[in-house]
Every structure is written in C-alpha cells, then in structure tokens.
Write an enzyme that holds these catalytic residues in place. Structure first.
Site, PDB file in Angstrom:
ATOM      1  CD  GLU A  90      -1.838   2.527   1.470  1.00  0.00           C
ATOM      2  OE1 GLU A  90      -1.681   3.429   0.809  1.00  0.00           O
ATOM      3  OE2 GLU A  90      -1.847   2.130   2.777  1.00  0.00           O
TER       4      GLU A  90
ATOM      5  CB  CYS B 236      -1.159   7.263   1.535  1.00  0.00           C
ATOM      6  SG  CYS B 236      -1.802   6.083   2.381  1.00  0.00           S
TER       7      CYS B 236
END
Length: 515
Positions: free
Chosen positions: A277, A310
């Site tokens: 991720e 993010c």
C-alpha cells in the site's frame, strides 16, 4: 478528542515527557521482552520540538534473524495456524489490552508522530481501535474456510473436490510513521486471525506505539511465543533481511512507492507474496455545480496532519467557470488554518515527521515556482511559533495554481500540506487530468448531481473514491491502489484474503455399480 487528552498538558514537551516515562523500549522476540543482542539503542525524536524523547532498542542482524526463526517455528510447530478458538480468544485479549492503555497510545501518537490531538478521534486512534481487530476476529467464525465443488469424475467414480483456505505462513509487516497504530492493527488483525505468524518492523521515527503493543501481547494475552515479534531498527540493511530471508513467506508493506519497489525486487528472489500500500497523488474533482462550501472544506483536508496521508486529495481539479473564486476561497481558508503544537486541541497542522521531510517539502515548493506553477500562499517554513517549537519541522499550508498538469508539483507525492489547483473545462477533461498520474490510490468528486458525480467517479482509475463527501474508510472496506499506488488490498474480505493461501483437495469416492 477531549475525552482522551482532556488532562494532557498544554505543550508537546509536556506530553513527550509523560510518554517517555511510560514508554516500552524493548524488542519482543519469541515471547520475551528484551534489549538488542548487542545493546544498541536509537533516539526517538519529537517532530514538534526536535528534542529527543528517549531511546528504543535497535534490533541488529542477530535479533532480526532470531525473530524470523521464532515466527517460523511458531507457525510450523504450534497449533496457532489451526486453532481458531485460540486465535479468537487472543485477539479479544489484545483488544482489551489496547483499550486499557488508550491514553498512553494517545500520548505517544502526539509525542512521536506529531499528529494533532484532534486527529485521535478518527483514523489515528479511535477508528482502528474500534474495528481493526474486531472485524477480522469476527471473520474467524464467519469466513468460508472450506467449500466443496460439485461434479467431476470419470468411469463410474466421482471426485469430491474441497477448496481450503490456509494461512500464508510467516508475514513481515513493515509499517510507516504517519498513521502507525492504524496501519499496525490493520496488518496484525487479519494476519493473526488468518493463522499467520508475524515479524513486525515499525518505522524508526515512531517505534513506541509498536513496542507498547509488543508488551501488551507479552503480558496480557495467550498469544504463543514467536507468533508476534516486534523488531524496531533504524538500519535498512537489518530491515532488508525480512525481504530476503526464505523463511519469510509474505511482505506486507505500507509506505513510499520507492521502498515498495525495492522490497518487491528483494522478495522476488524467494517468490514472496507481496502486499504493498504505497503513495498517492489523489484528485478532488469539483464540478461546476458543486457546493463551494463543501469544496472549501474538502480542500482543507490536505492540511490535516500536515498532509502526511497517502490518500490525501492533494490535486484539486476545479471547473474553469468557478476556478478564480475557488482559488481565492482556498487561499483564504489555508491562511486561516491553525498551525502549531499538536498537543493543542485547536491545531490542525502540526509538524512533518523529520527535518529531512521538511526539507523535501520546501524543496518541492521551490522547484514548483521555477517550473512555472504559481504560488498563491505558503511555500515556506513556519516562523511565528513559540520558542519551545523552534526545533520542530513545520511547513506553511501551501497552495499552487498549475495550468500544466504535467508539472512535477502536480505529479509527485509531496507528503506535506501542499495543494495543487488545476482548472478543467468539462467532465471528460477532469477525468483525463485525474487519470494523468502514476498513482491511483484515492480521490473524491463533488457535484449537485449524485448521478453525474458517480459517473465521473466510476471512470477515475483509483482504488477508493468518495462521492459528495462519502467515506470509504473501514475495517470491512478494502483499501489499496491502482498503478504505482500498490499491489493488493488492506482490510475487508479482500484484505483478509491477502493473508491466505488456497489449496484444492480431490478425493475419489467409488460409486457402486448398478445392475
């Protein structure tokens, strides 16, 4: 989050001292809380003040190899991988231990992560504490571990085919500094519920929340020795052993795309399963009929935790007819955003994690103006701060206007409180600009028409997207990215499946002949 930090002193320095007094600084290896074999330690610094909070044991090569060996042995030689009742009970014990030390986690998050106290109410602490272990623990009972396929067979005999889901084995969980408790729990929860063993390496800038979890596991749960090992280290060479050791079956990594690529290359030699991720440069698409107040509120979201998320929508795409007014409104909003001590309940923008990261953000802003982007507000370090924060790593909330969506500032992940505003002329152009990115992690669309917003959202190449303020986050919701934003998914059934192998068993049953 006044119910958690209502008694927290007014400054990060005070919170840091309190966190240091209660911190767990030891490794967890094979069920034992221990110093590093060679006695090495590394400093843990406050991003808000720049001062050292204390030290943490620094795992060396022998410690890492011992942790891997312990995890391998616990998987191969104990009943952890097959005893679902044990796993359910242990996750419940861990859940209770975490809740009992919620205040300590809150202090450490403010002290070592530098996250604003107000963010503890959501993804920093409250949300993962509520869901990240409970959801996979429920799956232990609810998940379809086996299924039988119908049909098959030849010559009067029938095959009974059974599809079985089994744990992958030893999982290397490597975690970032920005949302450490959230990421750690969303790795540990499904990995352990599925029956795996874990070697967890926290970010060296934020080790104490992980080492606290290690102590809770050792002292408050029946998790067998070796099932979970916590090995903080500042050494990339030591951490790389997790990617190269053949006894590790899977890498579960959250962090930068550059590091993710490196781990994938290192793990390829032993064909490790890899969940990544990674970074993002997500787009907030504001159609011309969108509510401007909602759009302004969404734009300010990139400032939360100094932009260190993010999934932050750091590109704001606005229809050209509303662009000028929106730029003025966003600039005013950014100028009014509270910047300062993360211990203050009113702070929205705290520090970035390190001085090096502060320098990277400021360098990106300097390069953007050279490249031709127009600086609207911000772009520098924060100067009007109290003396006790003078050594902290603060960046002004920053807005650029960028007519050219190919400029570096509109393409590269900055990981700071920096918003790039880009005009577009129609829905097709908005979709094209949104997809003009190496990343594809998250995004958002705003429109007065739910159908129109949904139609745009479906065409954006991204792993998660919000429509008109919709929230996609949850332990039951898969999260991950397209393209350079990663491989695989965290959370949900899809995330649970990342930690499982599939085995098909065929058995022959002879059918009596009919006469």
């Amino acid at each position: 989050m006044r119910e958690i930090v209502g008694q927290t002193p007014a400054t990060s320095a005070d919170v840091g001292r309190r966190a240091a007094a209660r911190a767990e600084t030891r490794l967890l290896i094979d069920g034992e809380l221990t110093s590093a074999t060679d006695g090495e330690e590394f400093a843990n610094f406050s991003p808000a003040t720049g001062a050292s909070l204390g030290v943490t044991a620094a795992a060396g090569p022998r410690d890492m190899l011992r942790a891997i060996e312990a995890a391998r042995r616990a998987f191969d030689e104990t009943g952890w991988s097959t005893d679902r009742a044990l796993r359910r009970r242990c996750l419940g014990q861990l859940q209770q231990g975490l809740e009992d030390e919620k205040q300590e986690f809150a202090d450490e998050l403010v002290a070592e992560v530098g996250c604003p106290a107000m963010t503890l109410r959501n993804a920093q602490l409250d949300w993962p504490l509520a869901e990240s272990l409970r959801y996979p623990a429920r799956l232990i009972d609810e998940f379809e571990w086996e299924r039988t396929l119908p049909g098959g067979g030849l010559f009067g005999e029938r095959n009974v085919r059974t599809v079985v889901q089994e744990p992958v084995g030893v999982v290397a969980a490597i975690c970032p500094s920005n949302f450490p408790v959230e990421v750690i729990l969303n790795k540990l929860g499904p990995a352990l519920a599925a029956g795996n063993t874990v070697v967890l390496k926290p970010d060296p800038n934020t080790p104490w929340n992980a080492t606290r979890i290690g102590r809770i596991i050792a002292e408050r749960t029946d998790i067998p020795p070796g099932v979970v090992n916590i090995v903080p280290t500042p050494s990339n060479d030591v951490a790389s052993l997790l990617a190269t050791d053949p006894r590790v079956d899977m890498i579960s990594f959250t962090g930068s795309t550059a590091v993710g690529r490196r781990l994938m290359r290192l793990g390829a030699e032993t064909m490790k399963r890899t969940f990544l991720e990674l970074g993002g440069k997500s787009a907030l698409i504001v159609l011309e009929d969108a509510d401007p107040v909602t759009a302004l509120r969404s734009a300010v979201g990139v400032c939360v935790h100094a932009g260190q998320a993010c999934a932050a929508t750091s590109r704001m795409l606005v229809h050209r007819s509303a662009f000028g007014d929106m730029v003025a409104g966003v600039a005013s909003a950014f100028d009014a955003v509270p910047v300062g001590d993360p211990a203050s309940p009113d702070t929205l923008v705290g520090p970035v994690i390190t001085a090096t990261q502060q320098e990277r953000v400021l360098d990106a802003c300097t390069r953007a103006t050279v490249d031709g982007a127009r600086l609207v507000t911000g772009g520098g370090s924060v100067e009007s701060l109290p003396a006790e924060l003078a050594g902290g790593h603060y960046v002004q909330p920053t807005v650029f206007v960028c007519e050219d969506p190919d400029l570096a500032i509109a393409q590269e992940e900055i990981f700071g409180p920096v918003l790039v505003m880009i005009p577009f002329d129609d829905d097709q152009a908005a979709i094209r600009i949104a997809n003009n990115s190496a990343y594809g992690l998250a995004g958002a669309v705003l429109s007065a028409s739910a159908d129109r917003a949904m139609a745009v959202a479906r065409r954006v190449r991204t792993g998660s997207i919000g429509v008109n303020g919709g929230m996609f986050y949850g332990a039951d919701a898969p999260f991950g990215g397209y393209k350079n934003s990663g491989v695989g998914r965290q959370c949900g059934l899809e995330g649970f499946g990342q930690y499982l192998e599939t085995k098909t068993i065929g058995s022959r049953i002879r059918i009596p002949r009919q006469h």
